[in-house]
Write a protein that holds these residues in place. Sequence first.
Motif, PDB file in Angstrom:
ATOM      1  N   ARG A   6       0.842  -1.185   0.000  1.00  0.00           N
ATOM      2  CA  ARG A   6       0.000   0.000   0.000  1.00  0.00           C
ATOM      3  C   ARG A   6       0.877   1.235   0.000  1.00  0.00           C
ATOM      4  NH1 ARG A   6      -5.358  -0.706   3.597  1.00  0.00           N
ATOM      5  NH2 ARG A   6      -6.043  -2.614   2.623  1.00  0.00           N
ATOM      6  N   GLU A  39     -10.755   4.501   5.385  1.00  0.00           N
ATOM      7  CA  GLU A  39     -11.620   3.722   4.495  1.00  0.00           C
ATOM      8  C   GLU A  39     -12.582   4.637   3.748  1.00  0.00           C
ATOM      9  OE1 GLU A  39     -12.313  -0.584   6.422  1.00  0.00           O
ATOM     10  OE2 GLU A  39     -12.763   1.084   7.781  1.00  0.00           O
ATOM     11  N   ARG A  42     -10.607   6.087   0.888  1.00  0.00           N
ATOM     12  CA  ARG A  42     -10.441   5.091  -0.187  1.00  0.00           C
ATOM     13  C   ARG A  42     -11.745   4.909  -0.961  1.00  0.00           C
ATOM     14  NH1 ARG A  42      -6.924   2.801   3.724  1.00  0.00           N
ATOM     15  NH2 ARG A  42      -8.517   1.421   4.565  1.00  0.00           N
ATOM     16  N   LEU A  43     -12.865   4.883  -0.254  1.00  0.00           N
ATOM     17  CA  LEU A  43     -14.172   4.764  -0.899  1.00  0.00           C
ATOM     18  C   LEU A  43     -14.438   5.973  -1.798  1.00  0.00           C
ATOM     19  CD1 LEU A  43     -16.921   3.280  -1.127  1.00  0.00           C
ATOM     20  CD2 LEU A  43     -17.658   4.595   0.863  1.00  0.00           C
ATOM     21  N   ILE A  45     -12.231   7.874  -3.266  1.00  0.00           N
ATOM     22  CA  ILE A  45     -11.356   7.776  -4.438  1.00  0.00           C
ATOM     23  C   ILE A  45     -11.978   6.851  -5.483  1.00  0.00           C
ATOM     24  CG2 ILE A  45      -9.129   6.882  -5.260  1.00  0.00           C
ATOM     25  CD1 ILE A  45      -7.964   7.910  -2.539  1.00  0.00           C
ATOM     26  N   GLU A  46     -12.481   5.698  -5.048  1.00  0.00           N
ATOM     27  CA  GLU A  46     -13.119   4.748  -5.971  1.00  0.00           C
ATOM     28  C   GLU A  46     -14.353   5.368  -6.620  1.00  0.00           C
ATOM     29  OE1 GLU A  46     -12.214   1.724  -6.997  1.00  0.00           O
ATOM     30  OE2 GLU A  46     -10.380   1.816  -5.812  1.00  0.00           O
ATOM     31  N   LYS A  47     -15.160   6.053  -5.819  1.00  0.00           N
ATOM     32  CA  LYS A  47     -16.389   6.661  -6.332  1.00  0.00           C
ATOM     33  C   LYS A  47     -16.072   7.747  -7.366  1.00  0.00           C
ATOM     34  CE  LYS A  47     -20.655   8.815  -4.627  1.00  0.00           C
ATOM     35  NZ  LYS A  47     -21.437   8.375  -5.718  1.00  0.00           N
ATOM     36  N   ALA A  49     -13.362   7.972  -9.194  1.00  0.00           N
ATOM     37  CA  ALA A  49     -12.796   7.323 -10.379  1.00  0.00           C
ATOM     38  C   ALA A  49     -13.904   6.763 -11.275  1.00  0.00           C
ATOM     39  CB  ALA A  49     -11.838   6.214  -9.956  1.00  0.00           C
ATOM     40  N   ARG A  50     -14.935   6.195 -10.676  1.00  0.00           N
ATOM     41  CA  ARG A  50     -16.054   5.655 -11.472  1.00  0.00           C
ATOM     42  C   ARG A  50     -16.836   6.758 -12.164  1.00  0.00           C
ATOM     43  NH1 ARG A  50     -17.878   1.714  -6.785  1.00  0.00           N
ATOM     44  NH2 ARG A  50     -16.278   0.143  -7.056  1.00  0.00           N
ATOM     45  N   GLU A  51     -16.950   7.909 -11.505  1.00  0.00           N
ATOM     46  CA  GLU A  51     -17.739   9.009 -12.055  1.00  0.00           C
ATOM     47  C   GLU A  51     -16.980   9.801 -13.117  1.00  0.00           C
ATOM     48  OE1 GLU A  51     -19.045  11.319  -8.722  1.00  0.00           O
ATOM     49  OE2 GLU A  51     -20.517   9.824  -8.113  1.00  0.00           O
TER      50      GLU A  51
END
Length: 78
Positions: A6, A39, A42-43, A45-47, A49-51
């Motif tokens: 990480r 967390e 991190r969530l 960042i993922e959200k 990236a998807r958008e």
Amino acid sequence: MPKKERKRLQVVISEEQDALLTKTAYELSSPERLISKSEVVRLAIEKIAREMGETEHLDELRSLLDDENVAENAADEG
């Protein structure tokens, strides 16, 4: 099996952003599973990236960044 490597990232956030992180972590937590502020980041960042593929979300994200830069610049000058 080797542990997943990480990366660490240190950022400076405002008290308001810290409060939002804390509130979000609390709201996502349950008695069975406590969610940390890391967390939540991190969530997020993922959200984001998807958008990124959705133009209307990109404009909204850019607007949020512009608002944040204005707030940071005002704080730096004060």
